[in-house]
Write a protein that holds these residues in place. Structure first.
Motif, mmCIF file in Angstrom:
data_model
loop_
_atom_site.group_PDB
_atom_site.id
_atom_site.type_symbol
_atom_site.label_atom_id
_atom_site.label_comp_id
_atom_site.label_asym_id
_atom_site.label_seq_id
_atom_site.Cartn_x
_atom_site.Cartn_y
_atom_site.Cartn_z
ATOM 1 N N ARG A 136 -0.911 -6.886 5.705
ATOM 2 C CA ARG A 136 0.182 -6.325 6.501
ATOM 3 C C ARG A 136 -0.293 -5.934 7.891
ATOM 4 O O ARG A 136 0.387 -6.189 8.892
ATOM 5 C CB ARG A 136 0.779 -5.123 5.777
ATOM 6 N N ASP A 187 6.951 -7.981 5.822
ATOM 7 C CA ASP A 187 7.578 -7.209 4.754
ATOM 8 C C ASP A 187 7.789 -8.027 3.484
ATOM 9 O O ASP A 187 8.375 -7.525 2.521
ATOM 10 C CB ASP A 187 8.927 -6.651 5.228
ATOM 11 N N ARG A 189 6.429 -9.307 0.291
ATOM 12 C CA ARG A 189 5.294 -8.966 -0.567
ATOM 13 C C ARG A 189 4.646 -10.192 -1.205
ATOM 14 O O ARG A 189 3.458 -10.170 -1.525
ATOM 15 C CB ARG A 189 5.724 -7.960 -1.639
ATOM 16 N N ARG A 193 0.739 -10.767 -0.690
ATOM 17 C CA ARG A 193 -0.140 -10.968 -1.839
ATOM 18 C C ARG A 193 -0.930 -12.267 -1.692
ATOM 19 O O ARG A 193 -2.131 -12.320 -1.980
ATOM 20 C CB ARG A 193 0.699 -11.000 -3.120
ATOM 21 N N ASP A 252 1.504 -3.296 -6.084
ATOM 22 C CA ASP A 252 1.181 -3.365 -4.666
ATOM 23 C C ASP A 252 2.017 -2.383 -3.866
ATOM 24 O O ASP A 252 1.630 -1.963 -2.777
ATOM 25 C CB ASP A 252 1.435 -4.774 -4.128
ATOM 26 N N HIS A 253 3.194 -1.980 -4.382
ATOM 27 C CA HIS A 253 4.056 -1.071 -3.640
ATOM 28 C C HIS A 253 3.467 0.330 -3.524
ATOM 29 O O HIS A 253 3.848 1.081 -2.640
ATOM 30 C CB HIS A 253 5.431 -0.990 -4.300
ATOM 31 N N ALA A 256 -1.219 0.045 -1.333
ATOM 32 C CA ALA A 256 -1.221 -0.835 -0.167
ATOM 33 C C ALA A 256 -2.547 -0.831 0.569
ATOM 34 O O ALA A 256 -2.887 -1.807 1.223
ATOM 35 C CB ALA A 256 -0.095 -0.431 0.798
#
Length: 257
Positions: A136, A187, A189, A193, A252-253, A256
């Motif tokens: 990110r 944004d 995911r 990933r 993962d939420h 991070a």
């Protein structure tokens, strides 16, 4: 200023005692932003990596280093602050968002950012699943990711050992990874990933480590729980493999950085 004084003092000692070698240093740019993404084997990793890089490296460091009390805590705060490290709260949620923002600000200033995608040191020398924060930050700041594999630092000072051993260590620097084609997908995911997994694959190839598809933090928790369940002094069954104690979670939420 403290950063350069510290580097000038430590560099001769580290070079003489541990004789670090490096391959691929030419892949680190002389200017402009970049993320140095490394495997994390030892507390010493953050000392040896800046040693071979002429530019200053800013690391994201866990906030525990800045909040401990007593003389030891004061020394840590002074040392890590003076060395230019940025404290981050890794508890998840808004704290993780703040950590990501700190990293992006460093990159947008055109600096080098050092980060360990595993989030914590490996408990057993293997390479664990990376957290998506590195992906990110790369997309939001438009910065390349340069994989850097530490070699031998686990054997020199594994977690829990205070006195490091004397043996040669090394670093392998991979070619910069350009993810600019995903610039508008910071944004997403699935994309984050995928990018993170590619970074971890490069680290695995550079380091030669065995890869475990679970988070190192969970591996540590499972190892501690497994050891606690054994009778006092028991060693039955040999070493516990954390990868066999719990399946990888899709979290993962909350993990991070």
């Amino acid at each position: 200023m403290f950063y350069w004084v510290l580097k000038a003092v430590l560099t001769p000692m580290l070079r003489v005692v541990w004789r670090p070698w490096v391959e691929g240093a030419e892949h680190i740019p002389l200017d402009g932003p970049a993320i140095l993404a490394g495997n994390h084997l030892s507390f010493l990793d953050s000392f040896f990596l800046p040693l071979v890089i002429p530019r200053r490296v800013t690391f994201l460091a866990k906030s525990d280093y800045f909040t401990q009390g007593g003389v030891k805590g004061w020394f840590k705060r002074v040392f890590f602050s003076g060395a230019g490290q940025i404290p981050i709260d890794r508890s998840g949620g808004k704290a993780s968002e703040g950590a990501l923002g700190s990293g992006v600000r460093v990159l947008r200033q055109g600096r080098l950012l050092g980060i360990y995608p595993e989030g914590t040191r490996s408990p057993d020398g293997r390479l664990y699943r990376g957290k998506i924060g590195v992906a990110r930050m790369a997309l939001e700041a438009g910065a390349p990711v340069i994989p850097v594999a530490m070699i031998g630092t686990f054997e020199v000072q594994p977690p829990g050992k205070v006195v490091p051993k004397i043996r040669r260590i090394g670093m392998r620097v991979g070619k910069p990874l350009d993810f600019s084609r995903y610039a508008d997908m910071a944004d997403d995911r699935v994309v984050l990933r995928s990018i993170t997994d590619q970074i971890m694959y490069e680290l695995m190839a550079l380091s030669g480590q065995e890869y475990v598809d679970m988070y190192a933090k969970r591996a540590k928790e499972d190892l501690a729980a497994a050891r606690a369940s054994l009778p006092s002094g028991a060693a039955a069954g040999g070493p516990v493999d954390p990868a066999q104690t719990r399946p990888p979670a899709n979290d993962d939420h909350v993990e991070a950085v």
